[in-house]
Design a protein around this motif. Structure first.
Motif, mmCIF file in Angstrom:
data_model
loop_
_atom_site.group_PDB
_atom_site.id
_atom_site.type_symbol
_atom_site.label_atom_id
_atom_site.label_comp_id
_atom_site.label_asym_id
_atom_site.label_seq_id
_atom_site.Cartn_x
_atom_site.Cartn_y
_atom_site.Cartn_z
ATOM 1 N N LYS A 147 0.829 -1.197 0.000
ATOM 2 C CA LYS A 147 0.000 0.000 0.000
ATOM 3 C C LYS A 147 0.875 1.264 0.000
ATOM 4 O O LYS A 147 0.664 2.193 -0.762
ATOM 5 N N GLU A 157 -9.627 3.034 -31.659
ATOM 6 C CA GLU A 157 -9.814 1.582 -31.728
ATOM 7 C C GLU A 157 -8.479 0.892 -31.998
ATOM 8 O O GLU A 157 -8.119 -0.087 -31.338
ATOM 9 N N LEU A 176 -6.048 1.035 -29.081
ATOM 10 C CA LEU A 176 -6.425 0.115 -28.006
ATOM 11 C C LEU A 176 -6.228 -1.332 -28.427
ATOM 12 O O LEU A 176 -5.685 -2.149 -27.687
ATOM 13 N N GLN A 177 -6.630 -1.624 -29.623
ATOM 14 C CA GLN A 177 -6.545 -2.997 -30.096
ATOM 15 C C GLN A 177 -5.095 -3.479 -30.154
ATOM 16 O O GLN A 177 -4.779 -4.575 -29.734
ATOM 17 N N GLU A 194 -10.426 8.171 -21.147
ATOM 18 C CA GLU A 194 -11.631 7.479 -20.691
ATOM 19 C C GLU A 194 -11.790 6.144 -21.396
ATOM 20 O O GLU A 194 -12.277 5.174 -20.844
ATOM 21 N N MET A 195 -11.383 6.127 -22.652
ATOM 22 C CA MET A 195 -11.516 4.898 -23.428
ATOM 23 C C MET A 195 -10.491 3.852 -23.016
ATOM 24 O O MET A 195 -10.612 2.697 -23.384
ATOM 25 N N GLY A 196 -9.484 4.272 -22.297
ATOM 26 C CA GLY A 196 -8.568 3.278 -21.754
ATOM 27 C C GLY A 196 -7.113 3.409 -22.128
ATOM 28 O O GLY A 196 -6.324 2.515 -21.850
ATOM 29 N N TYR A 199 -22.939 5.463 -20.522
ATOM 30 C CA TYR A 199 -21.545 5.610 -20.130
ATOM 31 C C TYR A 199 -21.414 6.477 -18.870
ATOM 32 O O TYR A 199 -20.728 6.146 -17.916
ATOM 33 N N ARG A 257 -11.723 -0.287 2.819
ATOM 34 C CA ARG A 257 -10.285 -0.356 3.098
ATOM 35 C C ARG A 257 -9.929 0.291 4.418
ATOM 36 O O ARG A 257 -9.071 -0.196 5.150
ATOM 37 N N LEU A 275 -9.050 -6.099 -25.176
ATOM 38 C CA LEU A 275 -9.132 -4.745 -24.640
ATOM 39 C C LEU A 275 -10.278 -3.895 -25.195
ATOM 40 O O LEU A 275 -11.029 -3.314 -24.433
ATOM 41 N N PRO A 276 -10.446 -3.847 -26.525
ATOM 42 C CA PRO A 276 -11.452 -2.928 -27.044
ATOM 43 C C PRO A 276 -12.855 -3.223 -26.488
ATOM 44 O O PRO A 276 -13.607 -2.306 -26.211
ATOM 45 N N SER A 298 -13.144 -1.665 -23.080
ATOM 46 C CA SER A 298 -13.069 -0.235 -22.912
ATOM 47 C C SER A 298 -14.366 0.396 -23.397
ATOM 48 O O SER A 298 -14.990 -0.081 -24.337
ATOM 49 N N PRO A 299 -14.764 1.475 -22.746
ATOM 50 C CA PRO A 299 -16.056 2.061 -23.059
ATOM 51 C C PRO A 299 -16.106 2.581 -24.488
ATOM 52 O O PRO A 299 -15.144 3.161 -24.979
#
Lengths: 469, 442
Positions: free
Chosen positions: A53, A200, A203-204, A229-231, B47, B65, B90-91, B94-95
């Motif tokens: 932690k 896309e 990310l892909q 936000e999409m990752g 979303y 926690r 992954l895709p 993901s949003p």
């Protein structure tokens, strides 16, 4: 980073003073964390489960304000971003601006391979190392996915350097990714029209991606926020590099604004920035003017916050200053600027070998040393303590004097009369005015060497051994 | 739990309590979510909702926690985060976002640049007792150069070097001056007329006792010739000999009375009082020269102001220029620190700066035919390498706050003017559409 005193970092450390990081105490280690000269993972105890932690919290606190993004794989992997300050003297800038040079998919295959090889092999010796350039940017000028893939493939086969895939057409980028996906290439670029498809792909294939929003910081930030936000936070921001006039002034403002906002803590825009000095070629027809202007634009954005850039001119007169200005800005100002004063033996000097005098300014010393040793000249090289000031300035400023030279030689226990057969000192050409004084102070013969140590070999041929005495 | 309380507040409250005292407490209750508007979830709303729920669960997990429950492990096992993500999966996780999320870019101006840099004018027209056709005003900045925080009142200026005797020069430089090398007045004319110099610097290097030991009186004649030959403001440089320079600059100051020249230079290793006095007596400006050391610069400026009574509008600093690759990192940072300190209120450093950019020609990269090291890649033609070395050296310092540049090569002067005035905002150019630069044919 979010904390700025060793004490704040210390609170999270195991406080056992185990010494495994190489420091005597956890507090000393904490100081290195704050000045970023050591990594948290150098503390092996904190990696144990029971400290998990604390490790995670501290790791968060220590993370640089500007995210670090990796491009490429293996030994040639390039990191960009990672800065914490707006001025280099406040700490240092991290991760040198990466210089990418372009090839395009409508080039002859032979020309392409030759150009990539040239980019890969270009090097310039400097202070003990070679300065080199970093990446190849493949531009799609055909708008044909197949043709692009073929060009990318050729680049992949030719070099290990990281690659930037450049097209606004997602089909083209995908074709490039298919052949370069194992190389973690940087995608260039998502823009207002194609961002969904490019996101896309990023990310892909899990690769870094550039966001291109010419002179539109709201759009740039919206895209960065959306992609996050999409990752993916493996983002590079291109606010557009306009090559001339008021547009270039605006570009300058945009770079300053984006970096300032990022350092000030706006995480949504805290990513590395890309400059594209290449656009100078859209403003100049004549190649010399274009190369000059490209170098000028590249210099501006090396100094002001560009973390990666795409360039076209591979003329040495463009590449050499670019390499040097990049090195200038990214040299760590905390590193010592001088070598220890004293006598250095270059090669295997004997009593017949010359005694050369220079200053203890690191740059001067290493330049002279490399010029001598690469030409296989055996000599005694004296680094006189000038407080780390170079020859010309030290003569003007009184840090290099006859007395200093006498003292430097005597302090080392070196006796010119006994330890050499010639009782001669060679002083730098830029210190010629000290000749008489040095003769008086040391009682030795004083010869004036060349003004540039690159000419020592030629000078030696003409002047050594000394004829008259 | 009748009182409404945001979950964030709850977790803040728990943090303030001693956790042990909460043993046995259970938190119950449903969380209600009202979705207003017509039926059906559009993707953006879905979303946003997902985001909201996740945020709530994160807060709850934090409470868990704090109470000692390893919530992160629960999350990890629930979402399979302990395992390596599978490529291609992954895709779908993901949003999907259909519209760009709105975000406005904002940045604040620097709030501690409160001090202005001193304005200093060089040259005097007949209205002010001189004979110059125009004057040059440096300084006045309220921000780093070209920054959006505050407008920059004056552009950068370039003064070109003229010497009172033929000197060794790089080949690329020499080619421009062979016809005037024995005539400083003609040389001065040439740099103004042909090379667009804003000012001229006459370096009286022949006065050095180790060179020609030209008497100060004779050297002053050259200054008069140059003042006759051109009508731009001038800089007068000595030879750099600390014993001789005060005398040379005194005489030069005398013959250029009223012209508001820049005397180069006062430094800590010579009798700066004599130079300061010469400037005051004849209405000139002093160049305060130190060597890459901010504290020495403060000391000399202080002495010029307090001990010698030089007015604030008659001091320009030269904190020393080292060439690209030969210490420019120190020169750059030294200037940047000086300028920032000035803007933040250090009155001993709020002066315009000048750079001996010509020093760039000392770099071997600027003048050597080829690299002395066999391992280097080809350095290419030196006639192009030299000017760009001078340009990049000057450009870097312009970004650190330097106002005036002493330079040598006409191409360097032209390009440095172009870029500094572009960044200053006075260069108009045809707009270029870069939106599809990738496809550009070059």
């Amino acid at each position: 980073m979010k904390i700025n005193s060793p004490l704040e970092a210390y609170k999270f450390l195991p406080a056992t003073n185990c010494g495994e990081c190489g420091e005597a105490t956890c507090m000393a280690f904490a100081a290195h964390l704050i000045d970023r000269s050591k990594k948290l993972t150098d503390c092996t105890p904190i990696l144990q489960d029971k400290f998990k932690k604390k490790f995670e919290e501290l790791d968060q606190l220590l993370a640089p304000e500007i995210r670090e993004v990796e491009i490429g794989v293996g030994e040639k992997i390039s990191k960009i971003g990672g800065d914490d300050v707006l001025y280099r003297h406040k700490l240092t800038f991290f991760n040198q601006t990466k210089l990418a040079y372009d090839v395009w998919d409508t080039m002859d295959e032979k020309d392409l391979v030759e150009r990539v090889t040239y980019i890969q092999d270009f090097r310039k010796f400097y202070v003990g190392n070679f300065l080199t350039v970093d990446m190849v940017a493949v531009r799609c000028t055909s708008n044909d996915p197949k043709r692009f893939a073929a060009a990318v493939k050729k680049v992949v086969q030719t070099t290990d350097l990281p690659i930037i895939l450049c097209s606004f057409n997602p089909d083209v980028l995908k074709a490039g990714l298919e052949v370069a996906k194992d190389r973690n290439p940087l995608l260039y670029a998502a823009n207002r029209d194609n961002w969904k498809e490019v996101a896309e792909l990023a990310l892909q294939y899990d690769v870094p991606v550039t966001l291109f929003a010419p002179d539109d910081l709201d759009l740039l930030k919206s895209m960065a926020k959306t992609f996050a936000e999409m990752g993916t936070e493996k983002l590079v921001l291109d606010p557009g590099t306009f090559p001339t006039g008021k547009q270039l002034k605006q570009t300058f403002s945009n770079f300053v604004k984006v970096r300032r906002a990022g350092i000030d803590g706006d995480r949504e825009i805290a990513y590395p920035i890309m400059a594209v000095p290449f656009t100078a070629w859209m403003a100049h027809d004549d190649p010399v003017s274009a190369s000059y202007w490209e170098t000028v634009v590249a210099s501006v954005f090396t100094i002001k916050y560009g973390d990666i850039m795409i360039l076209h001119s591979t003329e040495p007169y463009a590449m050499l200053p670019q390499l040097h200005i990049r090195d200038t800005i990214y040299t760590d100002p905390r590193k010592p600027v001088m070598v220890d004063p004293g006598m250095y033996k270059v090669g295997e000097p004997t009593a017949d070998s010359p005694v050369l005098v220079t200053t203890n300014f690191a740059l001067t010393y290493y330049t002279v040393e490399s010029d001598i040793s690469s030409n296989k000249i055996d000599c005694f090289l004296w680094a006189i303590d000038t407080d780390g000031i170079g020859v010309e300035a030290a003569v003007a400023g009184g840090q290099l004097t006859a007395e200093k030279i006498r003292k430097g030689i005597e302090d080392a226990g070196f006796d010119l009369k006994k330890d050499t057969t010639h009782n001669t000192v060679v002083i730098p050409g830029l210190a010629a005015r000290l000749q008489g004084d040095v003769e008086d102070a040391t009682g030795a013969n004083v010869m004036v060497g060349p003004a540039d140590s690159g000419r020592i070999p030629g000078w030696m041929e003409k002047n050594w051994p000394p004829q008259n005495k | 739990m009748t009182n409404k309380m945001k979950l964030k507040e709850l977790s803040d409250m728990l943090q303030d309590l001693n956790v042990e005292s909460l043993e046995g407490v259970t938190i119950e209750g449903d969380i209600e979510l009202n979705i207003s508007g017509g039926g059906g979830l559009n993707p953006a709303l879905a979303y946003a909702l997902g985001n909201e729920i996740s945020q709530i669960s994160l807060h709850m997990a934090n409470i868990g926690r704090m109470l000692g429950f390893p919530a992160e492990q629960l999350f990890a096992s629930a979402f399979g985060m302990g395992e390596m993500p599978q490529p291609g999966t992954l895709p779908s996780q993901s949003p999907k976002i259909q519209e760009l999320l709105a975000s406005k870019f904002e940045v604040s101006k620097i709030d501690n640049w409160k001090n202005s840099i001193q304005e200093v004018t060089l040259g005097a027209t007949s209205a002010d007792g001189g004979s110059r056709k125009s004057t040059v005003t440096l300084g006045g900045e309220n921000a780093l150069p070209y920054y959006f925080d505050a407008p920059m009142p004056h552009r950068n200026y370039i003064t070109m070097d003229v010497f009172d005797m033929p000197i060794g020069m790089a080949k690329a430089v020499k080619g421009n001056y062979e016809d005037v090398i024995n005539d400083p007045a003609e040389w001065a004319k040439k740099v103004v007329r042909d090379f667009n110099a804003d000012m001229v610097t006459i370096h009286l290097i022949s006065t050095d006792p180790l060179i020609n030991d030209t008497p100060a009186k004779e050297a002053a004649k050259v200054v008069e010739d140059v003042l006759q030959a051109v009508d731009v403001p001038i800089v007068i440089g000595g030879s750099g000999n600390p014993e001789k320079d005060p005398e040379v600059l005194e005489k030069a100051a005398e013959v250029s009375e009223g012209e508001r020249v820049l005397l180069a230079s006062a430094s800590l290793n010579l009798d700066y009082e004599r130079i300061a006095k010469a400037a005051i007596d004849h209405g000139h400006v002093v160049l305060s020269w130190t060597q890459l050391e901010i504290n020495a610069q403060k000391e000399l400026n202080r002495k010029l102001m307090k001990q010698c009574n030089v007015p604030r509008d008659s001091i320009i600093m030269d904190p020393t220029t080292a060439a690209l690759g030969y210490g420019l990192d120190y020169a750059y940072t030294n200037m940047e620190r000086i300028r920032l300190a000035g803007l933040m209120g250090d009155d001993e450093l709020t002066f315009p700066m000048s750079s001996g950019t010509t020093n760039a020609w000392g770099a071997r990269e600027a003048w050597m035919v080829s690299s002395p090291l066999k391992q280097d890649s080809d350095w290419g033609p030196r006639e192009y390498r030299g000017p760009i070395w001078e340009i990049v050296t000057g450009l870097a310092l312009s970004l650190a706050g330097n106002d005036m540049f002493m330079m040598m090569h006409p191409t360097s002067v032209q390009v440095l003017k172009e870029i500094t005035q572009t960044l200053y905002g006075s260069i108009e150019a045809q707009e270029i559409d870069i939106s599809n630069w990738i496809g550009a044919e070059v």
